[in-house]
Every structure is written in C-alpha cells, then in structure tokens.
Design a protein around this motif. Sequence first.
Motif, mmCIF file in Angstrom:
data_model
loop_
_atom_site.group_PDB
_atom_site.id
_atom_site.type_symbol
_atom_site.label_atom_id
_atom_site.label_comp_id
_atom_site.label_asym_id
_atom_site.label_seq_id
_atom_site.Cartn_x
_atom_site.Cartn_y
_atom_site.Cartn_z
ATOM 1 N N SER A 46 0.848 -1.188 0.000
ATOM 2 C CA SER A 46 0.000 0.000 0.000
ATOM 3 C C SER A 46 0.880 1.233 0.000
ATOM 4 O O SER A 46 1.888 1.278 0.709
ATOM 5 N N VAL A 47 0.501 2.226 -0.809
ATOM 6 C CA VAL A 47 1.195 3.505 -0.846
ATOM 7 C C VAL A 47 0.152 4.568 -0.536
ATOM 8 O O VAL A 47 -0.862 4.677 -1.229
ATOM 9 N N ARG A 48 0.405 5.317 0.527
ATOM 10 C CA ARG A 48 -0.526 6.378 0.939
ATOM 11 C C ARG A 48 0.183 7.722 0.828
ATOM 12 O O ARG A 48 1.248 7.906 1.422
ATOM 13 N N ILE A 49 -0.412 8.626 0.087
ATOM 14 C CA ILE A 49 0.142 9.965 -0.083
ATOM 15 C C ILE A 49 -0.650 10.903 0.818
ATOM 16 O O ILE A 49 -1.877 11.003 0.696
ATOM 17 N N VAL A 50 0.084 11.554 1.740
ATOM 18 C CA VAL A 50 -0.573 12.300 2.812
ATOM 19 C C VAL A 50 -0.171 13.773 2.809
ATOM 20 O O VAL A 50 0.792 14.180 2.158
ATOM 21 N N ASP A 51 -0.911 14.547 3.618
ATOM 22 C CA ASP A 51 -0.569 15.948 3.824
ATOM 23 C C ASP A 51 0.410 16.061 4.993
ATOM 24 O O ASP A 51 0.772 15.052 5.615
ATOM 25 N N GLU A 52 0.811 17.270 5.293
ATOM 26 C CA GLU A 52 1.824 17.474 6.320
ATOM 27 C C GLU A 52 1.336 17.099 7.719
ATOM 28 O O GLU A 52 2.098 16.558 8.525
ATOM 29 N N ALA A 53 0.074 17.345 8.018
ATOM 30 C CA ALA A 53 -0.453 17.019 9.346
ATOM 31 C C ALA A 53 -0.403 15.513 9.602
ATOM 32 O O ALA A 53 0.052 15.062 10.660
ATOM 33 N N GLU A 54 -0.842 14.729 8.627
ATOM 34 C CA GLU A 54 -0.815 13.268 8.803
ATOM 35 C C GLU A 54 0.617 12.749 8.812
ATOM 36 O O GLU A 54 0.968 11.861 9.600
ATOM 37 N N GLY A 55 1.459 13.293 7.934
ATOM 38 C CA GLY A 55 2.861 12.880 7.918
ATOM 39 C C GLY A 55 3.549 13.151 9.241
ATOM 40 O O GLY A 55 4.300 12.321 9.756
ATOM 41 N N ARG A 56 3.282 14.311 9.812
ATOM 42 C CA ARG A 56 3.875 14.666 11.111
ATOM 43 C C ARG A 56 3.354 13.755 12.224
ATOM 44 O O ARG A 56 4.119 13.269 13.049
ATOM 45 N N ALA A 57 2.047 13.503 12.233
ATOM 46 C CA ALA A 57 1.457 12.641 13.267
ATOM 47 C C ALA A 57 2.046 11.227 13.213
ATOM 48 O O ALA A 57 2.375 10.642 14.251
ATOM 49 N N LEU A 58 2.198 10.682 12.012
ATOM 50 C CA LEU A 58 2.759 9.336 11.875
ATOM 51 C C LEU A 58 4.232 9.301 12.280
ATOM 52 O O LEU A 58 4.678 8.364 12.951
ATOM 53 N N ASN A 59 4.987 10.303 11.891
ATOM 54 C CA ASN A 59 6.406 10.361 12.247
ATOM 55 C C ASN A 59 6.574 10.501 13.762
ATOM 56 O O ASN A 59 7.451 9.888 14.360
ATOM 57 N N ARG A 60 5.700 11.283 14.376
ATOM 58 C CA ARG A 60 5.745 11.450 15.835
ATOM 59 C C ARG A 60 5.376 10.139 16.533
ATOM 60 O O ARG A 60 6.047 9.700 17.461
ATOM 61 N N GLN A 61 4.320 9.499 16.049
ATOM 62 C CA GLN A 61 3.841 8.266 16.689
ATOM 63 C C GLN A 61 4.825 7.107 16.551
ATOM 64 O O GLN A 61 5.047 6.368 17.502
ATOM 65 N N TYR A 62 5.414 6.944 15.373
ATOM 66 C CA TYR A 62 6.220 5.757 15.114
ATOM 67 C C TYR A 62 7.727 5.972 15.201
ATOM 68 O O TYR A 62 8.469 4.998 15.321
ATOM 69 N N ARG A 63 8.177 7.223 15.119
ATOM 70 C CA ARG A 63 9.621 7.483 15.167
ATOM 71 C C ARG A 63 10.003 8.499 16.234
ATOM 72 O O ARG A 63 11.160 8.872 16.340
ATOM 73 N N ASN A 64 9.003 8.980 16.986
ATOM 74 C CA ASN A 64 9.233 9.974 18.033
ATOM 75 C C ASN A 64 9.917 11.228 17.510
ATOM 76 O O ASN A 64 10.754 11.815 18.191
ATOM 77 N N ARG A 65 9.570 11.625 16.289
ATOM 78 C CA ARG A 65 10.128 12.838 15.681
ATOM 79 C C ARG A 65 8.957 13.733 15.287
ATOM 80 O O ARG A 65 8.117 13.339 14.475
ATOM 81 N N ASP A 66 8.930 14.919 15.843
ATOM 82 C CA ASP A 66 7.780 15.801 15.708
ATOM 83 C C ASP A 66 7.881 16.716 14.491
ATOM 84 O O ASP A 66 7.927 17.942 14.610
ATOM 85 N N TYR A 67 7.945 16.117 13.321
ATOM 86 C CA TYR A 67 7.926 16.855 12.060
ATOM 87 C C TYR A 67 7.508 15.885 10.956
ATOM 88 O O TYR A 67 7.613 14.671 11.112
ATOM 89 N N ALA A 68 7.020 16.444 9.877
ATOM 90 C CA ALA A 68 6.662 15.609 8.729
ATOM 91 C C ALA A 68 7.936 15.269 7.963
ATOM 92 O O ALA A 68 8.762 16.141 7.696
#
Length: 163
Positions: A46-68
């Motif tokens: 699956s390939v999901r193309i997201v906006d900055e808000a979703e990209g940031r939320a996923l990066n924060r949740q899974y990599r503990n980095r608060d940016y897209a």
Amino acid sequence: MTIPVQVDVQFAANLDDAPAESEVRDWVEKVINRVGPGAERPLEISVRIVDEAEGRALNRQYRNRDYATNVLSFSACEEGLNDPPGDLPLALGDIVICGPVVAREATDQGKKHSDHWAHLIVHGALHLFGYDHESDAEARRMETLETEILVLGGVENPYKSRD
C-alpha cells in the motif's frame, strides 16, 4: 519472470504534482522485479500519499520525531502479517509519502518533482525488502540500488550532486 503485484494507492491529500496511480505502481513494480523474492505468489504493497499534518502525526507516533518527513515505510514482515493462507497476496507493508515535503525538497534541491517522487517511492519500497541506511555500508548498498532502478526508469542519479 515478473512477480504479480497488487499496489493499493491512496491519495489522502490534494496535491498538484503527485504522480498518477499508474506511475506509483510502475515504480513499485520496478523495485520488486529488481530485488523481490523469486516467489510466484502475488505481493501486496500500500502507498498512501498524505498531507503534512498526517505525515507529522505518523512520524511522531512511530519514530518519536515531531515533524513531517518525506517517506515512511512500515513492513508487515516484521509484524508477522506476511504469510496469509492459500493464494492470497503476501502483504509486504505500507509506504507513506508526505506530498508537501516532497514538493518542498524537490524545489529546494533543484530536482524535477516527478524524479523526486520516483526516488522516494523506490526508497520506501526498498525499505520493505529490508534495505536500510543505518550504517555507511548499508546506505551505499541502498543508494546503489536506488540509482540503478531509477536510471533504468529514466531518472537521473539522485545522489550525483554529492559525488
């Protein structure tokens, strides 16, 4: 032999320069045909193309980095989800690409947007096959594969400005 591939492309952001579904599928298939297993069993990504808000939320949740970030890969193999019964496709995982970050990077780096999209699709797909860039040796190996796949698809070496 070409491996049957099921690529689910989701557009969760409105972007002017995002690739067409067929282009995303083509790049994923190029990776699979270059490094994929020799199995005849269909593969699913699956390939999901997201906006900055979703990209940031996923990066924060899974990599503990608060940016897209530009691309995230989530391997189903690590979770034991890749061996369904029967002839169902083997789920390799998910690639999430943050469109606004891709556009900004392409502009900042003076690259064609379509080339940068191709690079990040290839990069994300290689992660699903276990390639990484945690060490210098791993990074060289992954960058070499990325470059080979991209050049065969008509895209310039994305690392040439570093050489």
